[in-house]
Scaffold this motif. Structure first.
Motif, PDB file in Angstrom:
ATOM      1  N   MET A 206      31.454 -51.581   2.548  1.00 55.66           N
ATOM      2  CA  MET A 206      31.565 -53.035   2.422  1.00 55.66           C
ATOM      3  C   MET A 206      30.243 -53.731   2.111  1.00 55.66           C
ATOM      4  SD  MET A 206      34.046 -55.213   2.565  1.00 55.66           S
ATOM      5  CE  MET A 206      34.195 -57.004   2.512  1.00 55.66           C
ATOM      6  N   ASN A 207      29.114 -53.119   2.414  1.00 53.17           N
ATOM      7  CA  ASN A 207      27.838 -53.819   2.306  1.00 53.17           C
ATOM      8  C   ASN A 207      27.521 -54.335   0.903  1.00 53.17           C
ATOM      9  OD1 ASN A 207      25.570 -54.093   4.547  1.00 53.17           O
ATOM     10  ND2 ASN A 207      24.564 -54.023   2.550  1.00 53.17           N
ATOM     11  N   PRO A 208      27.705 -53.545  -0.168  1.00 54.98           N
ATOM     12  CA  PRO A 208      27.436 -54.096  -1.504  1.00 54.98           C
ATOM     13  C   PRO A 208      28.300 -55.313  -1.825  1.00 54.98           C
ATOM     14  CG  PRO A 208      27.582 -51.702  -1.584  1.00 54.98           C
ATOM     15  CD  PRO A 208      28.045 -52.110  -0.228  1.00 54.98           C
ATOM     16  N   ALA A 209      29.570 -55.281  -1.423  1.00 54.54           N
ATOM     17  CA  ALA A 209      30.442 -56.427  -1.665  1.00 54.54           C
ATOM     18  C   ALA A 209      29.971 -57.651  -0.879  1.00 54.54           C
ATOM     19  CB  ALA A 209      31.884 -56.081  -1.288  1.00 54.54           C
ATOM     20  N   GLU A 210      29.460 -57.437   0.324  1.00 55.57           N
ATOM     21  CA  GLU A 210      28.940 -58.540   1.135  1.00 55.57           C
ATOM     22  C   GLU A 210      27.749 -59.208   0.465  1.00 55.57           C
ATOM     23  OE1 GLU A 210      29.331 -60.008   4.367  1.00 55.57           O
ATOM     24  OE2 GLU A 210      31.377 -59.283   4.215  1.00 55.57           O
ATOM     25  N   ILE A 230      26.135 -58.906 -10.048  1.00 57.73           N
ATOM     26  CA  ILE A 230      25.810 -57.482  -9.859  1.00 57.73           C
ATOM     27  C   ILE A 230      24.710 -57.051 -10.825  1.00 57.73           C
ATOM     28  CG2 ILE A 230      26.717 -55.140 -10.066  1.00 57.73           C
ATOM     29  CD1 ILE A 230      29.432 -56.246  -9.145  1.00 57.73           C
ATOM     30  N   ARG A 231      24.846 -57.454 -12.107  1.00 63.68           N
ATOM     31  CA  ARG A 231      23.823 -57.083 -13.105  1.00 63.68           C
ATOM     32  C   ARG A 231      22.461 -57.669 -12.747  1.00 63.68           C
ATOM     33  NH1 ARG A 231      28.088 -57.792 -16.988  1.00 63.68           N
ATOM     34  NH2 ARG A 231      27.501 -59.998 -17.149  1.00 63.68           N
ATOM     35  N   ALA A 232      22.453 -58.936 -12.325  1.00 60.79           N
ATOM     36  CA  ALA A 232      21.183 -59.594 -12.004  1.00 60.79           C
ATOM     37  C   ALA A 232      20.488 -58.927 -10.822  1.00 60.79           C
ATOM     38  CB  ALA A 232      21.427 -61.076 -11.712  1.00 60.79           C
TER      39      ALA A 232
END
Length: 395
Positions: A206-210, A230-232
């Motif tokens: 879950m951490n990347p989505a957070e 996400i790209r930035a």
């Protein structure tokens, strides 16, 4: 338990504005419509797949219900709610957990947006709110009706697998630890330990989505959408940025989940001692457990939000007080704690506590209610199937 009654029962509860308001609203609206279509499709597939999965004897090894002769012959005998089929436990818990997690996060997402903004240490003057309702009214009035929903799609994508792993691992670990610590009975220590270990898997997923969600929720977020965000982050800060707050997340969630599960199990023993399916008791126990755990861990949540958002005004304040360029980035729990204390004092650690509790109470109530509903439905289905087989055998 009576000698001629059921076999011993095993408890299986679980958790488990951008700068352009028009662009922000369109982006959030697209996310909601996409999510609605996906959720509808998933719901139909769940209904279609649950029955054959349970009905197939080759796929499911069921728990034998040792019932008294009178119960076996009675039409209205209630199923053993805690006797969920063991052979289907992993897939069942993963499916129920994924649905519960997605519903919990999606239904409470506007409040989550408010919580993120109210935890800001140095908010823009236009983003200073008196309370949760004031924040929602002003966000919708100034930034558009869809603005509180920005980042919903990435949250749903992350919540599904995260909660699936969480509930499945919790149930497995709780069963194993209960057999060791307190065979044949409920163990609060086993519940807390299983919840803590399961948190490791949940937060890893879950951490990347957070990170993406919270950056899109901030006032004047510069990102056009989820992919742009996400790209930035990837190009400017590297892949490590998606896990910068992971240790803080674990530091917060391990005590949160330990308190959460032990409180829920304790309240269930008081409100629902026979462990029957009781929606009101599941909802009330979940809400109170979530509120207590949320209030106790708010200081860590403030630090996590700071690490995830890298709040620009907070960084500017630190740079101006300690020399230009002194703080390009906040990294680590200790650095986050020092920053919060320097900019907000002790009160800074409890910024947004009202929004956090208001968010967590219905969130955990929804999560437990949905999860227990799936458990009950699957158990009842298995009971009805066995009863039909018994009647056919008698005929």
């Amino acid at each position: 338990m009576e000698a001629d009654g059921f076999v011993r029962r095993r408890r299986m509860t679980a958790e488990g504005a951008g700068s352009d308001a028009g662009v922000a609203g369109a982006s959030a609206g697209t996310e909601v419509r996409w999510l609605g279509g996906r959720f509808w499709g998933v719901s139909e597939s769940i209904v279609g797949s649950l029955t054959p999965r349970i009905a197939s004897e080759t796929e499911v090894q069921t728990v034998d219900f040792i019932r008294s002769g009178q119960c076996a012959e009675t039409e209205d005998c209630e199923p053993d709610y805690e006797g969920l089929p063991q052979g289907a436990s992993t897939s069942t818990h993963m499916l129920a957990g994924a649905v519960a997690g997605i519903m919990e996060h999606c239904l409470m997402f506007p409040i989550d947006c408010v919580k993120t903004r109210m935890q800001s240490l140095q908010p823009d003057p236009a983003a200073r709110y008196r309370n949760v309702m004031d924040a929602l009214r002003r966000i919708i009035a100034t930034e558009g009706a869809w603005r509180p929903m920005r980042g919903l799609s990435v949250t749903a994508v992350g919540a599904g697998p995260a909660h699936a792993l969480y509930f499945a691992s919790y149930e497995k670990l709780k069963k194993t630890l209960s057999d060791v610590i307190h065979p044949g009975a409920n163990s609060h220590l086993a519940n807390g330990a299983a919840g803590c270990v399961a948190t490791l898997l949940h937060d890893a997923a879950m951490n990347p989505a957070e990170v993406v969600k919270q950056r899109m929720q901030m006032y004047n977020s510069p990102y056009r959408g989820v992919l742009d965000c996400i790209r930035a982050i990837w190009h400017k800060e590297g892949a490590a940025a998606f896990y910068r707050s992971y240790t803080t997340q674990l530091t917060m969630n391990v005590p949160f989940q330990a308190l959460h599960f032990m409180t829920y199990e304790y309240l269930q023993e008081l409100l629902n001692p026979h462990r029957q399916y009781n929606p009101s008791s599941h909802m009330l126990s979940g809400a109170l457990a979530g509120a207590i755990a949320a209030a106790a861990t708010t200081p860590l949540d403030v630090c996590k939000t700071l690490l995830n958002t890298q709040e620009s005004l907070a960084l500017s304040s630190l740079s101006s007080s300690q020399g230009q360029g002194a703080h390009r980035r906040i990294s680590g729990l200790a650095h986050a704690f020092r920053t919060v204390y320097r900019l907000g004092g002790l009160r800074g650690f409890f910024k947004g506590v009202q929004a956090r509790v208001i968010y967590q109470m219905p969130s955990t109530a929804i999560s437990w209610s949905v999860y227990e509903f799936f458990k009950y439905g699957l158990t009842k289905h298995q009971h009805d199937k066995r009863r039909a087989q018994h009647m056919e055998a008698e005929i």
